[in-house]
Design a protein around this motif. Structure first.
Motif, PDB file in Angstrom:
ATOM      1  N   UNK A 364       0.840  -1.211   0.055  1.00 35.67           N
ATOM      2  CA  UNK A 364      -0.246   0.049   0.062  1.00 35.67           C
ATOM      3  C   UNK A 364       0.852   1.363   0.092  1.00 35.67           C
ATOM      4  N   UNK A 365       1.788   1.177   0.662  1.00 38.08           N
ATOM      5  CA  UNK A 365       2.694   2.483   0.892  1.00 38.08           C
ATOM      6  C   UNK A 365       3.482   2.573  -0.374  1.00 38.08           C
ATOM      7  N   UNK A 366       3.873   1.474  -1.138  1.00 38.46           N
ATOM      8  CA  UNK A 366       4.905   1.859  -2.408  1.00 38.46           C
ATOM      9  C   UNK A 366       3.865   2.073  -3.580  1.00 38.46           C
ATOM     10  N   UNK A 367       2.691   1.940  -3.621  1.00 37.80           N
ATOM     11  CA  UNK A 367       1.797   1.979  -4.604  1.00 37.80           C
ATOM     12  C   UNK A 367       1.891   3.547  -5.159  1.00 37.80           C
ATOM     13  N   UNK A 368       2.080   4.276  -3.994  1.00 34.98           N
ATOM     14  CA  UNK A 368       1.785   5.641  -4.345  1.00 34.98           C
ATOM     15  C   UNK A 368       3.178   6.271  -4.663  1.00 34.98           C
ATOM     16  N   UNK A 369       4.285   5.586  -4.703  1.00 34.57           N
ATOM     17  CA  UNK A 369       5.603   6.065  -4.988  1.00 34.57           C
ATOM     18  C   UNK A 369       5.407   6.923  -6.423  1.00 34.57           C
ATOM     19  N   UNK A 370       6.251   8.025  -6.538  1.00 35.01           N
ATOM     20  CA  UNK A 370       6.310   8.855  -7.787  1.00 35.01           C
ATOM     21  C   UNK A 370       7.516   8.151  -8.886  1.00 35.01           C
ATOM     22  N   UNK A 371       7.531   8.454  -9.970  1.00 33.66           N
ATOM     23  CA  UNK A 371       8.368   8.411 -10.849  1.00 33.66           C
ATOM     24  C   UNK A 371       9.680   9.173 -10.523  1.00 33.66           C
TER      25      UNK A 371
END
Length: 495
Positions: A364-371
């Motif tokens: 869940x935390x890493x799904x929001x990581x940006x390019x």
């Protein structure tokens, strides 16, 4: 002796004889016709049958595959010429594939997937060298813990103390070698996953320079090169021999290293001469060093000085927040990709019932990581590599503990605890290892002593990029000066 599956002229192999041999000796005996490879495989299978119900290091068995491969080697007349002919082998159940079998990455969500249509290049090279793959070893879910415990496969026990962790994520491989099931087992290391289990289980484990060993086909690096495959082994020469037969560029890969001027087996047989060794005793995470670990570190430094090496205090030129942030972004992006690939194949989204609590939270935390975050993290990898390369102009090798803490009890470091607790514990177990993954340097754990309660402790040695030769030479010298042993017999183990 003609190549065959058995020879009536050769005696059977009992367990004591099997346990006395390393892979190098096994292969030599097979090539000279002194040892029946079928009996060798049978002894490994018998040892696994007797010991693994207690240790829980082997989660899938591929006995039929190994026997079929042995028949192919015999038919092709390769039992006398293949460098590791007849040596039993286990591969890690983590992003490594054996054609016709499943790879679960320790996850219930992946366990229902399809069997692999091809073998990984590194597995192909093992089998071309004559090794007999008869199973896979346990790993925590997606390699996310420094212990090998999962909801899918249960707890892997340390052969030195069945109530302790075998480390992770290659804990199954290290436990299998320490328990005498095989003399050498495939392992991978993305943040210490070869070196930490090797340290906890009292075996030798070397993480090679990034891109030294193949990662494909299809995907040619893991975690921006942080994750590398090699082995854990009982002896240094076995690790050297397996790297000799497995390293080198694979077809399609954009990354490869310069040719090796001589074999790693030759390197481990020769003393390295006086080395400049930087002593790193402070963990980047700020976790205090366990007093017994600190004492073994100092004893190792004194031994090295007695051998003629020069020891100097050293400090890593790395910002901890940047290092661990970049490493976390790389492995987090890989986790999201793996889960989404499985979601696409399964036709549904993963839920909290599919994944262990820490895995699900990291997803869940890493799904929001940006390019941008991922790009900056990749750039940090380059910056760390540059800083460490400059540091290695001053030293031939860096010496440090593998971990800041002693071997934990089973249940302490699993993926089924609150995130804050998990993160704090990881800061102690992976306090020293991650730097070499991000920088790409070769790094090894060498058995170096015991705690007061009898648990083995490994010390870590790290060299400049592409200098596995120095590490093997130093490891061989240490092994000759202070040989290590297997744990007490597990012939009648009690949980």
């Amino acid at each position: 002796m003609p190549d065959s599956l058995a020879s009536a002229a050769l005696p059977a192999l009992d367990q004591d004889e099997y346990l006395e041999m390393d892979a190098t000796e096994m292969a030599a005996a097979v090539s000279m016709g002194e040892l029946d490879p079928a009996a060798l495989l049978g002894a490994a299978i018998a040892r696994c049958d007797a010991i693994d119900p207690v240790v829980h290091s082997v989660n899938m068995r591929h006995d039929a595959h190994a026997r079929a491969h042995l028949r192919q080697l015999a038919s092709a007349g390769l039992l006398r010429t293949a460098p590791l002919a007849g040596v039993p082998m286990l591969i890690k159940d983590m992003n490594t594939y054996l054609a016709g079998t499943k790879t679960t990455n320790g996850s219930r969500f992946l366990a229902g997937g399809e069997a692999a249509t091809h073998s990984s290049t590194i597995v192909q090279r093992y089998e071309e060298a004559g090794m007999l793959v008869f199973g896979k070893t346990t790993t925590p879910e997606f390699g996310l813990a420094t212990t090998t415990e999962s909801a899918l496969w249960g707890q892997t026990r340390n052969p030195w103390n069945l109530g302790r962790s075998a480390g992770g994520s290659s804990g199954g491989a290290a436990a299998a070698v320490a328990a005498g099931i095989v003399p050498v087992a495939h392992a991978t290391d993305g943040g210490g996953s070869i070196r930490i289990p090797a340290a906890y289980c009292g075996v030798f484990g070397l993480k090679p320079t990034r891109y030294r060993t193949p990662h494909g086909p299809g995907a040619f690096e893991g975690w921006f090169g942080a994750s590398c495959g090699h082995v854990v082994s009982r002896t240094v020469r076995d690790s050297a021999l397996v790297l000799d037969v497995s390293h080198g560029r694979e077809r399609g890969s954009p990354y490869w290293l310069p040719a090796v001027p001589r074999s790693f087996v030759e390197c481990q047989a020769e003393d390295p001469g006086p080395l400049r060794i930087g002593l790193v005793s402070a963990a980047l995470t700020g976790v205090p060093l366990d007093p017994e670990i600190a004492a073994i570190l100092q004893a190792t430094a004194r031994l090295l000085e007695a051998m003629g090496h020069r020891i100097e205090p050293a400090q890593l030129p790395v910002d901890p927040a940047s290092l661990f942030g970049a490493h976390g972004a790389a492995c987090g992006a890989a986790l999201v990709t793996a889960i989404r690939d499985r979601e696409a194949a399964a036709g549904r989204e993963a839920t909290a019932d599919d994944l262990e609590p820490i895995t699900f939270e990291l997803y869940q935390r890493n799904k929001a990581s940006t390019a941008e975050n991922l790009f900056r993290s990749r750039r940090t990898f380059d910056q760390v590599a540059f800083a460490m390369d400059r540091m290695m102009e001053q030293y031939d090798v860096l010496l440090s503990p593998v971990t800041a803490i002693q071997t934990p009890a089973l249940g302490d470091f699993g993926l089924n605890q609150p995130y804050a607790s998990y993160a704090a514990k990881m800061m102690g177990s992976a306090a020293f290892t991650v730097v070499a993954n991000v920088s790409g340097q070769p790094s090894m754990s060498v058995p170096s002593g015991f705690t007061a309660d009898g648990m083995p402790v490994g010390m870590m040695f790290t060299a400049a990029l592409c200098r596995e030769d120095i590490l093997f030479s130093l490891a061989g010298q240490l092994e000759r000066a202070r040989p290590w042993t297997l744990p007490p017999t597990l012939s009648e183990p009690q949980p």
